[in-house]
Structures are given as C-alpha cells and as structure tokens.
Design a protein around this motif. Sequence first.
Motif, PDB file in Angstrom:
ATOM      1  N   LEU A   1       0.825  -1.210   0.000  1.00  0.00           N
ATOM      2  CA  LEU A   1       0.000   0.000   0.000  1.00  0.00           C
ATOM      3  C   LEU A   1       0.858   1.259   0.000  1.00  0.00           C
ATOM      4  N   ASP A   2       1.964   1.223   0.741  1.00  0.00           N
ATOM      5  CA  ASP A   2       2.850   2.382   0.765  1.00  0.00           C
ATOM      6  C   ASP A   2       3.486   2.609  -0.606  1.00  0.00           C
ATOM      7  N   ALA A   3       3.855   1.532  -1.289  1.00  0.00           N
ATOM      8  CA  ALA A   3       4.426   1.673  -2.632  1.00  0.00           C
ATOM      9  C   ALA A   3       3.399   2.252  -3.606  1.00  0.00           C
ATOM     10  N   VAL A   4       2.147   1.809  -3.498  1.00  0.00           N
ATOM     11  CA  VAL A   4       1.090   2.359  -4.350  1.00  0.00           C
ATOM     12  C   VAL A   4       0.864   3.835  -4.045  1.00  0.00           C
ATOM     13  N   LEU A   5       0.876   4.172  -2.745  1.00  0.00           N
ATOM     14  CA  LEU A   5       0.691   5.571  -2.346  1.00  0.00           C
ATOM     15  C   LEU A   5       1.798   6.459  -2.902  1.00  0.00           C
ATOM     16  N   VAL A   6       3.050   5.974  -2.831  1.00  0.00           N
ATOM     17  CA  VAL A   6       4.182   6.750  -3.346  1.00  0.00           C
ATOM     18  C   VAL A   6       4.064   6.927  -4.853  1.00  0.00           C
ATOM     19  N   PHE A   7       3.709   5.865  -5.562  1.00  0.00           N
ATOM     20  CA  PHE A   7       3.599   5.948  -7.015  1.00  0.00           C
ATOM     21  C   PHE A   7       2.484   6.904  -7.439  1.00  0.00           C
ATOM     22  N   VAL A   8       1.321   6.786  -6.811  1.00  0.00           N
ATOM     23  CA  VAL A   8       0.177   7.627  -7.195  1.00  0.00           C
ATOM     24  C   VAL A   8       0.441   9.092  -6.862  1.00  0.00           C
ATOM     25  N   THR A   9       0.967   9.359  -5.674  1.00  0.00           N
ATOM     26  CA  THR A   9       1.220  10.748  -5.290  1.00  0.00           C
ATOM     27  C   THR A   9       2.336  11.384  -6.114  1.00  0.00           C
TER      28      THR A   9
ATOM     29  N   ILE B   1      -2.519  13.069   2.876  1.00  0.00           N
ATOM     30  CA  ILE B   1      -3.344  14.285   2.877  1.00  0.00           C
ATOM     31  C   ILE B   1      -3.306  14.957   1.513  1.00  0.00           C
ATOM     32  N   PHE B   2      -2.192  14.828   0.790  1.00  0.00           N
ATOM     33  CA  PHE B   2      -2.138  15.325  -0.584  1.00  0.00           C
ATOM     34  C   PHE B   2      -3.130  14.571  -1.471  1.00  0.00           C
ATOM     35  N   LEU B   3      -3.211  13.262  -1.291  1.00  0.00           N
ATOM     36  CA  LEU B   3      -4.177  12.468  -2.059  1.00  0.00           C
ATOM     37  C   LEU B   3      -5.604  12.848  -1.701  1.00  0.00           C
ATOM     38  N   LEU B   4      -5.861  13.139  -0.432  1.00  0.00           N
ATOM     39  CA  LEU B   4      -7.198  13.579  -0.026  1.00  0.00           C
ATOM     40  C   LEU B   4      -7.552  14.925  -0.659  1.00  0.00           C
ATOM     41  N   CYS B   5      -6.576  15.811  -0.788  1.00  0.00           N
ATOM     42  CA  CYS B   5      -6.822  17.097  -1.458  1.00  0.00           C
ATOM     43  C   CYS B   5      -7.188  16.894  -2.926  1.00  0.00           C
ATOM     44  N   VAL B   6      -6.516  15.938  -3.574  1.00  0.00           N
ATOM     45  CA  VAL B   6      -6.846  15.642  -4.970  1.00  0.00           C
ATOM     46  C   VAL B   6      -8.268  15.097  -5.074  1.00  0.00           C
ATOM     47  N   LEU B   7      -8.637  14.195  -4.156  1.00  0.00           N
ATOM     48  CA  LEU B   7      -9.999  13.652  -4.159  1.00  0.00           C
ATOM     49  C   LEU B   7     -11.028  14.746  -3.879  1.00  0.00           C
ATOM     50  N   LEU B   8     -10.689  15.678  -2.990  1.00  0.00           N
ATOM     51  CA  LEU B   8     -11.606  16.781  -2.709  1.00  0.00           C
ATOM     52  C   LEU B   8     -11.790  17.664  -3.937  1.00  0.00           C
ATOM     53  N   LEU B   9     -10.708  17.896  -4.679  1.00  0.00           N
ATOM     54  CA  LEU B   9     -10.815  18.657  -5.920  1.00  0.00           C
ATOM     55  C   LEU B   9     -11.742  17.952  -6.912  1.00  0.00           C
ATOM     56  N   ALA B  10     -11.635  16.625  -6.994  1.00  0.00           N
ATOM     57  CA  ALA B  10     -12.522  15.873  -7.883  1.00  0.00           C
ATOM     58  C   ALA B  10     -13.980  15.998  -7.451  1.00  0.00           C
TER      59      ALA B  10
ATOM     60  N   GLY C   1       6.795  12.076   4.047  1.00  0.00           N
ATOM     61  CA  GLY C   1       6.251  10.930   4.754  1.00  0.00           C
ATOM     62  C   GLY C   1       4.882  10.527   4.239  1.00  0.00           C
ATOM     63  N   SER C   2       4.429   9.375   4.727  1.00  0.00           N
ATOM     64  CA  SER C   2       3.120   8.865   4.320  1.00  0.00           C
ATOM     65  C   SER C   2       1.978   9.789   4.726  1.00  0.00           C
ATOM     66  N   PRO C   3       1.997  10.416   5.936  1.00  0.00           N
ATOM     67  CA  PRO C   3       0.903  11.342   6.262  1.00  0.00           C
ATOM     68  C   PRO C   3       0.778  12.492   5.273  1.00  0.00           C
ATOM     69  N   LEU C   4       1.920  13.054   4.846  1.00  0.00           N
ATOM     70  CA  LEU C   4       1.873  14.153   3.874  1.00  0.00           C
ATOM     71  C   LEU C   4       1.349  13.665   2.533  1.00  0.00           C
ATOM     72  N   ARG C   5       1.795  12.510   2.106  1.00  0.00           N
ATOM     73  CA  ARG C   5       1.304  11.967   0.837  1.00  0.00           C
ATOM     74  C   ARG C   5      -0.188  11.641   0.917  1.00  0.00           C
TER      75      ARG C   5
END
Length: 317
Positions: free
Chosen positions: A39-47, A247-256, A241-245
């Motif tokens: 999951l961490d690898a997927v998070l890093v790749f997507v972010t 919350i960045f992903l959550l911001c992208v989802l909020l934009l969507a 770190g993972s928390p920053l990544r």
Amino acid sequence: MDLKTENSLNGFTQEINVETVYRVAAELIAPGKFILGLLDAVLVFVTNLLARVFGSSLVRRHFHLFLSGLLLFGPVMSFWVSKYSIFANSNHYLYRKFLKSTWGWTCTFTGSFILLLSISAHHSPSLSLRHLSRLGVVGFLWWGCQRLLGLLEDAAGTCYEPVTPTKDIQGTSSIAQPLLLLHEDHTKASCLKANMVWRGYEVSQDVLILCLCCLVLVEEMSAFSPQMDQSQSKPLQRQPGSPLRFIFLLCVLLLAVWMFLLLCLLAYFPKLPSQQLGGALGYLGWRGLYQGWYRLKPSWSCPGPPGEELLTTSDRD
C-alpha cells in the motif's frame, strides 16, 4: 518424580510456549507488513504521478481556462441529463453535506497539507503560520463576498406572496394568472423562510465558492512537486512521509468532488447568467490573490506564493 525435575519440566514447557507464541505472531505479522509495504508503494507511485501533474506549468497556467469552458458549456448538458436522476434532487447527500460547507472542507484539508509540508521541510512555526495565512485571507474574502452579495440581492430583488385567484359564480377563475401580493419589508432570507416568492437578480454563491476552492487547491498542491524533486535529488534530504502523501491524495480527491458538484449544478440546475457571474467572481478573487498580491516579495504584509522559502530555507540548513 522429585521436585527439581518437575520444576525444570515446567520451565522448559514455558520456554516452548513463549517461543511458539513468538513464532505464531511473526507468521501473522509478516502478511500485514507485506500488505502495508504494498500500500505504501502504491501511495508513493500515485502521489508522485499526481504531483507531477499538478506541478506542471500546463495545469497551473491553464486550469482556469478549463473551469471557464466548463462554466460556459456545462449548462448545455441539461438537454441530455435525466430529471429523474438522483443528482437532480437538491436534497441529495452530496449537496447537503459538502456543498453547504465547501470552504470548511477546503480549509481543513488544504490547511493540513500546508502544515505537514512545512513540518516536513524542518521550518519554524512562524513560516508555517505565514503560509497558513493565505487561507485566512481567502476565508475573509469569501465572508466579505457573502455579505456584499447578500446586500445587493436584497436591494435588487422583491418579495411576493402568492394569492389564490378568486372564482366567479360559474366556478371558473376570473383571473387566468395567479396573483402576487407585493411585500417591500422583507429580505431574501426572510421571504424564502416565509414560503413566499423572491424575484430579482442574484449571483450563484455556490458556483463562486466551488470555482474559488478548485483554483486554491490547484495552487496549493503545486508546491508538493518541488518538495518531492528536492528530496529525490538530495539523498540526505528527508523524503515526504506517508501522512503528507495521504493528505495530498485527499486534497486531490476533494478537488474531484468539487469539480463533480460544479458539473452537477451546471447540468441539473442551470441558472443563466447567475452561475457564470459567480464563476467570474471566483476567478477574479483567485486572480487578485494568487496571481497578484501573493506574487509580491514575502513580508509581514504578504504571505508569499505557495512553497516560497520552503526549499531555500532547508537548503541553508
């Protein structure tokens, strides 16, 4: 069997039990570690991919043009959407829970992202507060627009009370159109609360805040790409770190979500030119702040653009 032999057997049994527990626990933890690593690898790749997209000059320079095209041509979709769709109901969950608190969601997620981005770059609290003050200015602007638009709508509109038409002796209505009794002492809020009819010019505040929040999210998220590039170019620089990544992903989802709600408003509840005026005011607010005031040199009177001094200060350190 004597007492010593019995005690030694009990101690050996306890050691075996402890070793068994440790072995079973390790077997159970191993799949969990593998899943978390995946999951961490997927998070890093997507972010990383999303950071490249939002950090590109193409998105930063032309995203407002995309919003403008959506505002102009979005109402055309009203000819193809179904009026029986769940999104045609103004009491839908998305409208009630998100649309009425658009700025609150945006401020919470974007503020968390700015704070974590500043902390990851090893910066002082004063610099973090200065970057957070950008959201405070936008919030004050939104509050002022609400008050000003409310005053203008009250001054330009009129409240009417529907009156049932009278009937003649034969039982037919003597007046074809329903009567409207004028009330001049009501504001728009009090008129609608009394279940009366309000007629006048207005600016869509929902479209205004949606456009403004979309533009703010894109501007603030663009600061993540330089931070990521610096951490990759310098081995000693701490990786995001993972928390920053997250919350960045959550911001992208909020934009969507905001883009989807904007499209639903334009397609299911078209109001020309009220929605276009709201989008224009949102664009002017973003233009005056992020493309005007925030481009000045950072000081006590100017918070500066997103990401300003987050990299230069860490370079000095």
